[in-house]
Structure formats: structure tokens, C-alpha cells
Motif scaffolding. Structure first.
Motif, mmCIF file in Angstrom:
data_model
loop_
_atom_site.group_PDB
_atom_site.id
_atom_site.type_symbol
_atom_site.label_atom_id
_atom_site.label_comp_id
_atom_site.label_asym_id
_atom_site.label_seq_id
_atom_site.Cartn_x
_atom_site.Cartn_y
_atom_site.Cartn_z
ATOM 1 N N ILE A 163 3.943 -7.116 4.745
ATOM 2 C CA ILE A 163 4.521 -8.688 4.821
ATOM 3 C C ILE A 163 3.641 -9.354 6.589
ATOM 4 C CG2 ILE A 163 5.222 -11.247 5.367
ATOM 5 C CD1 ILE A 163 7.852 -9.767 4.047
ATOM 6 N N VAL A 164 2.529 -9.532 6.416
ATOM 7 C CA VAL A 164 1.174 -9.985 7.521
ATOM 8 C C VAL A 164 1.277 -11.525 7.851
ATOM 9 C CG1 VAL A 164 -1.375 -9.975 8.686
ATOM 10 C CG2 VAL A 164 -0.859 -8.249 7.129
ATOM 11 N N ILE B 156 8.272 -3.760 4.693
ATOM 12 C CA ILE B 156 9.817 -3.939 4.182
ATOM 13 C C ILE B 156 9.178 -2.802 2.989
ATOM 14 C CG2 ILE B 156 7.816 -6.069 3.167
ATOM 15 C CD1 ILE B 156 11.068 -7.542 2.992
ATOM 16 N N ASP B 157 10.547 -2.732 2.116
ATOM 17 C CA ASP B 157 10.886 -2.285 1.089
ATOM 18 C C ASP B 157 9.825 -2.783 0.266
ATOM 19 O OD1 ASP B 157 12.077 -0.027 -0.758
ATOM 20 O OD2 ASP B 157 12.705 -2.441 -1.752
ATOM 21 N N SER B 158 8.796 -2.373 -1.087
ATOM 22 C CA SER B 158 8.308 -2.622 -1.950
ATOM 23 C C SER B 158 9.729 -3.698 -2.700
ATOM 24 C CB SER B 158 7.621 -2.023 -2.420
ATOM 25 O OG SER B 158 8.374 -0.943 -2.964
ATOM 26 N N ASP B 159 10.303 -2.872 -3.327
ATOM 27 C CA ASP B 159 11.263 -3.540 -3.983
ATOM 28 C C ASP B 159 11.768 -5.300 -3.791
ATOM 29 O OD1 ASP B 159 10.835 -2.306 -6.274
ATOM 30 O OD2 ASP B 159 12.596 -1.158 -5.410
ATOM 31 N N PRO C 139 0.453 -1.763 -0.198
ATOM 32 C CA PRO C 139 0.300 -0.023 0.672
ATOM 33 C C PRO C 139 0.879 1.508 0.244
ATOM 34 C CG PRO C 139 0.010 -0.463 2.509
ATOM 35 C CD PRO C 139 0.692 -1.817 0.915
ATOM 36 N N SER C 140 0.684 1.955 -0.690
ATOM 37 C CA SER C 140 1.408 3.275 -1.197
ATOM 38 C C SER C 140 2.650 3.322 -1.421
ATOM 39 C CB SER C 140 1.173 4.279 0.596
ATOM 40 O OG SER C 140 -0.489 4.351 0.646
#
Length: 313
Positions: A248-249, A264-267, A242-243
Motif C-alpha cells: 500500500i502506497v 502487507i500480506d496479499s490475502d 508485486p511478487s
């Protein structure tokens, strides 16, 4: 007439009022402004009650707003409205929603707001104690029959005095949180406030919240931050970004009915190639931020490294 304002007032109201003052204060010291005004108002109340035992004085709160952003004698709605809202929030937290502040007047020549409490249901007239009331220099012992607004203003002015003198700030969590927001609002516009509370019992209390008190309170607002490393193991219940921020859940194996969110960083999330339902063991950096005024703790976990994964679980 000569002398200071107290002397001139005493000359106007005669020696009888001076004798009445000593009913309240017998320490022989020079009366403070609050003490003198309290005794004068109580004397006036007694005169009213001699004719009508149910008589009471009007309650009033005055706010004198001072700052370079405020034109003298002008009420700027965009500036005053958030201040009044924060003050109302404090009263709500202290006595519930049974007291609403109403703007009654604006004094000419300076930015002084005159507010009066409005009760959602009629407040009972206070039973004024006939015994001698003793008011100290630093804090006042109120007469019996205080109103909800009087109760709230006692706490608010106590917080204001503590902030100005650099003492610990105590009060219900909701009131402390609202006080934080009031201070932040005042700091945003660099506004000082002089408070004046005039109770139905005759009690007069004043206080000032200046840049000194605002700076102290904001310093006390700074959260206490602690960081540590933890291992979180369990099944992945959500993978999202998101955004632009990855998340991670995980539902930990050792914790029933609860989940943990890991930032966590999206990449980096994409490069891990994780899958929904996969069992993982992840090392995280846990940050705990404790609000020193309300003791609220905010916890956040940030991804550090993937320790183990089991696709066949």
C-alpha cells in the motif's frame, strides 16, 4: 653466513647500509620486517637518485591468497576475480577512478598475485624528502610526495589491521562498504590474504586478513535493529501485490511531496477492500536497520491494523 635473515642481509650489503639504517631508526630496538625492508629500499632509491634525481621505485601490491579451496600456485579466476574487484572498489572509493590495478605476475609455488597500479594519466614522480624519515612499529609516517595508490593502500591496510586487532573500523563510507563486501567475498571461500605494499618512496607495509579479522568485521556488519509502532494517515496512491507481497502506497496528509510504502500480506490486502484515492489511517510496525559501519539506515513499514477509513473524502 650465520644468524637470521636480517643478519645475513647486513653481511651482504656491508656496514655502510647498516649505518644508513640508523639514519631512519634511532630507537635502538630490533627492526621489524617492514622497517628493515623500507630502509633497504630507500637506500636503493638514494643510489638511483645519485645518478638520476628523477629516479623512482616501481609501486607494487602483492596478495598472497591462502585457503583449502585454492590449489597451490594456481589462480582460480572464479575465486580471484571477485576479490580483485572488491579491492578495486575500495581504491575507487578512496582516490577515485584514476588508479587501476593491473595483474603483473603470479609467483610460482604459491598463489601470490603481483599487482601494479596503472594511472589513467601519468602520476607525477614523488618529490622524495631528503630529511630523515621516521617509521614507527605500528604505523608509518610516509615521506613527502605519496602517490594516489600509496594513499589508498594506507587506508586499506589500516582497515585490515583494525579488523585483525578488533578495533573500530574508520574510513570513508564508500571504502567501508567496499571493505564489507571484500570480507564477505573472502569469507565465502574461506580465504586468508597477506598484503604487501611496496611504495615508490621505498616504504614497505604489510598486513594480513585472516578468519579472525573476517569474523570480527562480519560481527560489526550486523545491523542494529529497532522496532516501534506508528500511525500513518493519508490518501492511497497505489495498491499492488508485486511478487506475491502486498503493498500500500500512501501520501500522508502531513507530509508534502513524499509517500510511504507499507508491506502487507496479499490475502490481507484483498480482504480489506481498499480503493485508490481513499483516505485511511493505518497502524504499522516500523523497523529501522542501521548499518554500524556506514551509518546507513533502512526503514520499512509493515501493516498492523486499519484504524480508520473515509470513502467519501
Amino acid at each position: 653466513m650465520s644468524g637470521d635473515w636480517r643478519q645475513r642481509a647486513r653481511e651482504r650489503v656491508s656496514a655502510q647500509v647498516e649505518a644508513d639504517l640508523q639514519e631512519y631508526f634511532d630507537d635502538g630496538d630490533v627492526l621489524s620486517e617492514d622497517q628493515f625492508d623500507t630502509a633497504m629500499r630507500v637506500n636503493r632509491l638514494r643510489a638511483f637518485q645519485a645518478m638520476d634525481p628523477q629516479a623512482r621505485l616501481d609501486e607494487e601490491l602483492t596478495l598472497r591468497l591462502m585457503g583449502e579451496t585454492l590449489p597451490e600456485g594456481m589462480l582460480l579466476v572464479g575465486v580471484a576475480d571477485p576479490i580483485l574487484r572488491r579491492l578495486q572498489d575500495m581504491i575507487d572509493a578512496l582516490v577515485g577512478t584514476k588508479v587501476q590495478l593491473g595483474l603483473a605476475a603470479l609467483s610460482p609455488g604459491s598463489t601470490v598475485l603481483h599487482l601494479r597500479p596503472v594511472y589513467q594519466r601519468a602520476a607525477p614522480a614523488p618529490a622524495i624528502a631528503r630529511e630523515r624519515a621516521e617509521f614507527g612499529e605500528d604505523s608509518g609516517e610516509r615521506q613527502l610526495g605519496e602517490s594516489p595508490a600509496d594513499h589508498a593502500m594506507e587506508h586499506i591496510l589500516r582497515l585490515v589491521a583494525a579488523a585483525e586487532s578488533g578495533e573500530d573500523l574508520h574510513g570513508p563510507p564508500g571504502a567501508i562498504a567496499a571493505f564489507e563486501k571484500l570480507v564477505a567475498t573472502l569469507e565465502n571461500s574461506a580465504i586468508d590474504v597477506d598484503f604487501g605494499w611496496f611504495a615508490s618512496s621505498g616504504l614497505v607495509r604489510r598486513g594480513s586478513l585472516t578468519s579472525q579479522g573476517r569474523t570480527y568485521t562480519q560481527r560489526k556488519m550486523l545491523p542494529q535493529v529497532s522496532r516501534s509502532q506508528h500511525m500513518i494517515s493519508g490518501y492511497i496512491r497505489e495498491l499492488s501485490a508485486p511478487s506475491g507481497q502486498g503493498r500500500i502506497v500512501i501520501k500522508p496528509s502531513s507530509r508534502k511531496g513524499s509517500t510511504v510504502k507499507i508491506q502487507i500480506d496479499s490475502d490481507q490486502l484483498v480482504s480489506l477492500g481498499l480503493a485508490f484515492g481513499e483516505w485511511v489511517s493505518i497502524r504499522v510496525t516500523r523497523e529501522e536497520r542501521t548499518d554500524p559501519l556506514t551509518s546507513r539506515v533502512a526503514v520499512s513499514d509493515t501493516f498492523l491494523e486499519l484504524q480508520e477509513r473515509r470513502r467519501d473524502q
